[in-house]
Design a protein around this motif. Structure first.
Motif, short mmCIF file in Angstrom:
data_model
loop_
_atom_site.label_atom_id
_atom_site.label_comp_id
_atom_site.label_asym_id
_atom_site.label_seq_id
_atom_site.Cartn_x
_atom_site.Cartn_y
_atom_site.Cartn_z
N UNK A 290 0.80 -1.23 0.00
CA UNK A 290 0.00 0.00 0.00
C UNK A 290 0.83 1.28 0.00
N UNK A 291 1.90 1.31 0.81
CA UNK A 291 2.73 2.51 0.87
C UNK A 291 3.51 2.72 -0.43
N UNK A 292 3.80 1.63 -1.15
CA UNK A 292 4.54 1.74 -2.40
C UNK A 292 3.62 2.15 -3.55
N UNK A 293 2.39 1.69 -3.55
CA UNK A 293 1.51 1.85 -4.71
C UNK A 293 0.56 3.04 -4.64
N UNK A 294 0.20 3.50 -3.44
CA UNK A 294 -0.92 4.45 -3.34
C UNK A 294 -0.66 5.77 -4.06
N UNK A 295 0.57 6.22 -4.16
CA UNK A 295 0.83 7.49 -4.83
C UNK A 295 1.20 7.31 -6.29
N UNK A 296 1.20 6.06 -6.76
CA UNK A 296 1.56 5.80 -8.16
C UNK A 296 0.34 5.45 -9.02
N UNK A 297 -0.79 5.23 -8.39
CA UNK A 297 -2.02 4.95 -9.12
C UNK A 297 -2.77 6.26 -9.32
N UNK A 298 -2.96 6.65 -10.58
CA UNK A 298 -3.66 7.89 -10.90
C UNK A 298 -5.13 7.55 -11.17
N UNK A 299 -6.00 8.08 -10.35
CA UNK A 299 -7.43 7.77 -10.46
C UNK A 299 -8.07 8.59 -11.58
N UNK A 300 -9.12 8.05 -12.13
CA UNK A 300 -9.87 8.74 -13.18
C UNK A 300 -10.90 9.68 -12.55
N UNK A 301 -11.55 10.45 -13.42
CA UNK A 301 -12.59 11.36 -12.94
C UNK A 301 -13.75 10.58 -12.32
N UNK A 302 -14.06 9.41 -12.91
CA UNK A 302 -15.15 8.59 -12.37
C UNK A 302 -14.87 8.16 -10.93
N UNK A 303 -13.60 7.81 -10.65
CA UNK A 303 -13.24 7.40 -9.29
C UNK A 303 -13.39 8.56 -8.32
N UNK A 304 -12.95 9.73 -8.72
CA UNK A 304 -13.08 10.90 -7.85
C UNK A 304 -14.55 11.25 -7.62
#
Length: 324
Positions: A290-304
């Protein structure tokens, strides 16, 4: 392997002493302490996110004190300049030449406090330092000391006067650690330590040379081929979730980069080392991911729009990717 186990057990005692010394200054926050140790043992930079007053700065100062490292705190502000970080060349009229004055980056541990308050031109000055462990002043390139670690903090609730960090820079952080409020008993301990008792000073446990020795042991920790494939599958699942049977593609604009694969293996190795083991287990990977991946996954507008978080995406990945 037996010799490696013996050496790790010996060094593990020093790690426990570091934890004890940091505990003199910090109450709880074990995830933060382990994250800081992971960064220093793998030369990985750490991004710490939490509301004000959670002892982010105190934890970093305590870590620097325990390993006799040169420490410098930089308060990031909108008027900060790149030269304020890396240094500059100063002209001397009497001799007609230039002399280099090195900036605060020429230390072992850099605390970049509220890093998202500085504009992009200042952030760009950090890129070379964080990736190449060197900086360029004028026409000359200078190598930074070892270990070199950037520990950056940012406030998640105050957006006025802040600048979003460039994705290229965020990707250079090995871990993004989210810290939360202490529980009731921990808050009572904090109160008792603040003005109701005399704090014991944090004492040095080792020097930077011993840290380099420990880092060498971390690089020798065994990772099975099946676990390497598991790491690769976890990262690939963030880019191509449909291939792993997940219906979350509409929420992910960009998956984790190849740096995530490298850093996840490093973080899992450090996790094993902190537990006193000479081999990595699937649980090490699950805890580190989680600490490695959470800032590397860019969410889409739908997710936001639907309030889907990166941590929820990571949990889904764990549910669908088979553990070896």
């Amino acid at each position: 392997m037996e010799q490696l186990k013996k050496e790790i057990q010996e060094q593990h005692q020093l790690i426990n002493r570091i934890r004890q010394e940091i505990a003199k200054e910090l109450v709880g926050q074990t995830d933060l302490v382990d994250g800081l140790l992971a960064g220093i043992l793998s030369s990985g930079h750490i991004l710490i996110e939490g509301v004000p007053g959670l002892a982010k700065t105190s934890a970093v100062k305590a870590l620097a004190s325990t390993i006799q490292a040169r420490f410098k705190r930089i308060q990031f502000t909108p008027d900060l300049l790149p030269a304020d970080l890396i240094g500059t060349e100063i002209y001397r009229p009497k001799t007609g030449d230039f002399v280099t004055r090195k900036g605060p980056l020429f230390n072992n541990i850099i605390l970049a406090d509220e890093i998202n308050r500085a504009p992009s031109k200042v952030q760009s000055a950090l890129l070379e330092a964080m990736q190449e462990n060197q900086v360029t002043i004028g026409d000359t390139t200078y190598v930074l000391p070892k270990p070199f670690l950037v520990l950056a903090t940012q406030n998640p609730i105050e957006q006025e006067g802040t600048y979003p960090l460039p994705e290229a820079q965020v990707d250079r952080f090995m871990l993004k650690i989210i810290i939360d409020y202490p529980d009731r008993s921990q808050e009572l301990d904090i109160l008792n330590k603040s003005g109701f008792s005399v704090k014991d000073p944090v004492e040095a446990v080792m020097d930077t040379a011993r840290i380099e020795q420990m880092a060498g042991l971390v690089r020798q920790i065994y990772v099975d081929d099946k676990l390497k494939e598991y790491i690769v599958d976890l990262v690939l699942a963030t880019r191509q979730p449909q291939k792993y049977g997940m219906k979350i593609a509409e929420y992910v604009q960009f998956g984790a980069s190849p740096r995530a694969t490298i850093f996840l293996a490093q973080a899992a190795r450090v996790r094993a080392f902190l537990q006193g083991r000479a081999y990595v287990t699937p649980q090490d990977i699950k805890i580190a991911a989680p600490d490695v991946l959470r800032h590397r996954i860019i969410l889409s507008f739908e997710a936001e729009a639907e309030d889907v978080t990166t941590d929820e995406i990571i949990k889904t990945v764990f549910d669908f990717v088979e553990v070896p």
